[in-house]
Enzyme design. Structure first.
Site, PDB file in Angstrom:
ATOM      1  N   GLU A   1      -2.096 -30.279 -32.792  1.00 31.84           N
ATOM      2  CA  GLU A   1      -1.550 -31.723 -33.347  1.00 31.84           C
ATOM      3  C   GLU A   1      -0.796 -31.307 -35.252  1.00 31.84           C
ATOM      4  OE1 GLU A   1      -1.018 -32.054 -30.054  1.00 31.84           O
ATOM      5  OE2 GLU A   1      -3.497 -32.446 -30.593  1.00 31.84           O
TER       6      GLU A   1
ATOM      7  N   ARG B   1     -18.142 -31.168 -27.121  1.00 29.60           N
ATOM      8  CA  ARG B   1     -18.542 -31.707 -25.720  1.00 29.60           C
ATOM      9  C   ARG B   1     -19.556 -30.474 -25.277  1.00 29.60           C
ATOM     10  NH1 ARG B   1     -12.999 -30.699 -26.831  1.00 29.60           N
ATOM     11  NH2 ARG B   1     -12.143 -33.303 -26.727  1.00 29.60           N
TER      12      ARG B   1
ATOM     13  N   ARG C   1      -3.781 -31.484 -16.412  1.00 31.27           N
ATOM     14  CA  ARG C   1      -2.212 -32.967 -17.657  1.00 31.27           C
ATOM     15  C   ARG C   1      -0.902 -33.657 -16.621  1.00 31.27           C
ATOM     16  NH1 ARG C   1      -4.453 -33.042 -23.266  1.00 31.27           N
ATOM     17  NH2 ARG C   1      -2.677 -34.237 -23.975  1.00 31.27           N
TER      18      ARG C   1
ATOM     19  N   TRP D   1     -12.950 -41.643 -18.301  1.00 35.55           N
ATOM     20  CA  TRP D   1     -12.926 -40.607 -18.990  1.00 35.55           C
ATOM     21  C   TRP D   1     -14.413 -39.569 -19.198  1.00 35.55           C
ATOM     22  CZ3 TRP D   1      -8.239 -39.896 -20.713  1.00 35.55           C
ATOM     23  CH2 TRP D   1      -7.648 -38.927 -22.399  1.00 35.55           C
TER      24      TRP D   1
ATOM     25  N   ASP E   1       2.980 -33.574 -24.089  1.00 38.50           N
ATOM     26  CA  ASP E   1       1.931 -33.084 -24.447  1.00 38.50           C
ATOM     27  C   ASP E   1       0.873 -32.998 -23.142  1.00 38.50           C
ATOM     28  OD1 ASP E   1       0.167 -32.973 -26.305  1.00 38.50           O
ATOM     29  OD2 ASP E   1      -0.807 -34.265 -25.842  1.00 38.50           O
TER      30      ASP E   1
ATOM     31  N   ASN F   1      -0.747 -27.307 -25.454  1.00 37.79           N
ATOM     32  CA  ASN F   1       0.758 -28.009 -25.864  1.00 37.79           C
ATOM     33  C   ASN F   1       1.171 -27.145 -26.744  1.00 37.79           C
ATOM     34  OD1 ASN F   1      -1.522 -30.004 -27.644  1.00 37.79           O
ATOM     35  ND2 ASN F   1       0.656 -30.279 -28.622  1.00 37.79           N
TER      36      ASN F   1
ATOM     37  N   GLY G   1      -6.419 -28.175 -32.824  1.00 37.54           N
ATOM     38  CA  GLY G   1      -5.560 -28.417 -33.963  1.00 37.54           C
ATOM     39  C   GLY G   1      -4.230 -28.326 -33.098  1.00 37.54           C
TER      40      GLY G   1
END
Length: 566
Positions: free
Chosen positions: A165, A103, A318, A461, A291, A249, A163
């Protein structure tokens, strides 16, 4: 430096994350005359998030993995002054959940700061590209990666971690800008000494958080692999001397395996940049079941709410709620849906801060191995990391959004370091009866209301840019750069770049002329199917099927396009 509108010295424009420019040479009357001034190929495919920095007569451009940084001479047709290309282990790529994005770079004290995919933080000499120091912020072998843009505050560099996930325990780390030594690290969950809170002085909605708040809403040692990663954007208020950021999350995505509120995942932290100590924290989505990472940017403004001037923090989560908070105290003032289709909760209780969950859309209440259907928004949220803009001139926020719903089936999963730790199967699609997957909206954060909304075929996006010329810019996944009227949303200009735009629009002045710059290069979570060549509809954590039609409109690329009015 951030007050010099001719330059663009930090990824978010300024510490308040306004993504606003006082430049007005390009305005609503002449923006229709924009033309391409020059272009630059980055030499890399995959998703190009973020945007360039412009400091003096030099533009600094970054790429996705392998995270090349170019210094381009604006006085000499974009001649490459220097190029830095780190050598990284390609085994890092499979542990990057949602494309190989980066980013952006930060600037401070003559250094360009890069956060590489393999978590190496490197300080480059801004004039020569020489490495002045580097430090490892994490370990890709356990799933820790680097995708976020650093932020330089005073003499420190703020760095998060990606990370969630992979069962990573999220953290924010401050490194000393001079030599890269670590000043402090604050974890998202764990003992008070790890998360840097004072149980009596750190507050949640005005009440002390109490002892071991980062452990006692977890079962056993689940907090050690608890997620809450910090891969979004950071803000800083110099007057209050507080940095603000959000956490992601909790791990795993199967809520049945982690009963409790799972603090402090899905939360906003306000911290002292010198010590890391938290002044206040607020959790948007306790015991997340969908999530709905809370990492999106915090936008700081001073506006009147309910007849009283407030130091506002505005956050488009989100989870589909737009939050207006008092950034000094952490008081919740407004929480309203910024897409009317949001259905997983009826509303947010302003006293407790808790969303009122609708049982029909609760993946925890419905249980493991049950496919809960029709949840809005999808896991990628009503807005993901693509940053909104705020115009002090109009008083409005301009928000790129996703208009997407999902089916979500949790299943039992075991933790192995470095392996995916997801535990849910997803599919994504537009809301019932809807013909589009995105909206670009103007939002009044003093009332919690949409002022106007423009439909887009796919999710928006790209990061927005607002200007004093009463024009707002954004990009689309098909690859259009668009300019709209700040007051009405009327489309004033569009141009199709070579690939889908998930980058953030930037503006600057060089040689007395205002330019608009944007990276195109489709990818990110929404474009992961195209970027990584995936075809299974459930791949890409559910995004591949939802965005399958994107391949009819654009292809891979990596290009900077710069526009000007002749």
């Amino acid at each position: 430096m951030q007050d010099n509108a001719d330059e663009w010295v930090m990824p978010t424009g300024n510490y308040a994350n306004h993504r606003y420019s006082e430049l007005d040479q390009i305005n609503r009357d002449n923006v229709g005359d924009l033309n391409v001034a020059w272009t630059f190929s980055t030499g890399v495919l995959r998703g190009h998030e973020g945007g360039p920095l412009i400091i003096g007569d030099v533009m600094y451009v970054h790429t996705p993995f392998p995270n090349i940084v170019y210094a381009l001479d604006l006085n000499d047709s974009g001649r490459i002054i220097w190029k830095y290309e780190p050598k990284q282990d390609p085994d890092t790529i499979p542990v990057m959940c949602c494309d190989t994005v980066n980013r952006g770079v930060a600037y401070g004290d003559g250094k360009i700061i890069l956060h590489q995919a393999d978590t190496t933080v490197v300080a480059l000499n801004a004039e020569t590209g020489a490495v002045e120091w580097k430090v490892a912020n994490g370990d890709p072998k356990v799933g820790e990666t680097g995708t976020s843009a650093p932020m330089v505050v005073k003499d420190k560099v703020m760095i998060g971690i990606s990370g969630g996930e992979f069962g990573v325990r999220g953290s924010m780390t401050a490194y000393n800008l001079a030599d890269g030594s670590r000043a402090w690290r604050a974890y998202s969950m764990g003992p008070d000494s790890d998360i840097l809170v004072d149980p009596e002085k750190t507050t949640h909605l005005g009440e002390p958080v109490g002892k071991d708040s980062g452990m006692n809403t977890w079962e056993g040692d689940q907090w050690k692999i608890g997620g809450g990663t910090t891969w979004g954007w950071y803000a800083y208020d110099p007057e209050l001397d507080l940095i603000y950021y959000g956490t992601g999350n909790p791990s795993t995505w199967n809520p049945s395996q982690r009963p409790g509120d799972n603090r402090w995942s899905m939360a906003i932290f306000a911290r002292n940049p010198d010590t890391g100590m938290a002044k206040w924290v607020y959790q948007m989505t306790p015991h997340d079941e969908w999530d709905f990472d809370g990492v999106n940017e915090m936008i700081l403004s001073d506006q009147e709410v309910g007849g009283e001037m407030r130091k506002l923090l505005v956050h488009f989560d989100r989870n589909g709620f737009g939050y207006s908070m008092d950034r000094e105290t952490g008081q919740l003032l407004i929480a309203e849906k910024f897409d009317p289709v949001v259905n997983w909760a009826t509303h947010v209780d302003l006293k407790t801060g808790r969303p009122q969950v609708v049982s029909k859309y609760s993946t925890a209440q419905n249980g493991e191995d049950v496919n809960t259907t029709g949840i809005c928004p999808a896991a990628l949220g009503t807005k993901d990391q693509q940053p909104a803009a705020f115009s002090p001139k109009s008083g409005l926020h301009y928000v790129p959004t996703n208009h997407v719903c999902m089916d979500y089936e949790p299943f039992r999963v075991s933790y192995t370091a470095g392996q995916p730790y997801v535990g849910a199967t997803l599919s994504m699609y537009p809301p019932e009866g809807s013909d589009h997957m995105g909206n670009f909206i103007a939002w009044d954060a003093t009332k919690g209301e949409i002022v106007w909304s423009n439909k887009e075929k796919f999710s928006v996006w790209s990061g927005a840019l607002a200007t004093a010329g009463d024009v707002v810019f954004y990009g689309t996944l098909e690859g259009f750069l668009k300019a709209v009227d700040a007051k009405t949303g009327e489309e004033l200009y569009k141009f199709k770049t070579p690939s889908g735009i998930i980058g953030n629009v930037t503006t600057y002045v060089h040689g007395g002329k205002q330019y608009i710059a944007v990276l195109s290069g489709v990818g990110g979570w929404a474009g992961i199917g195209l970027a990584a060549g995936l075809t299974d509809p459930n791949a890409g954590l559910g995004a591949v099927g939802g965005y399958a039609a994107l391949s009819d409109y654009t292809a891979l690329g990596g290009q900077l396009t710069v526009f000007a009015v002749d």
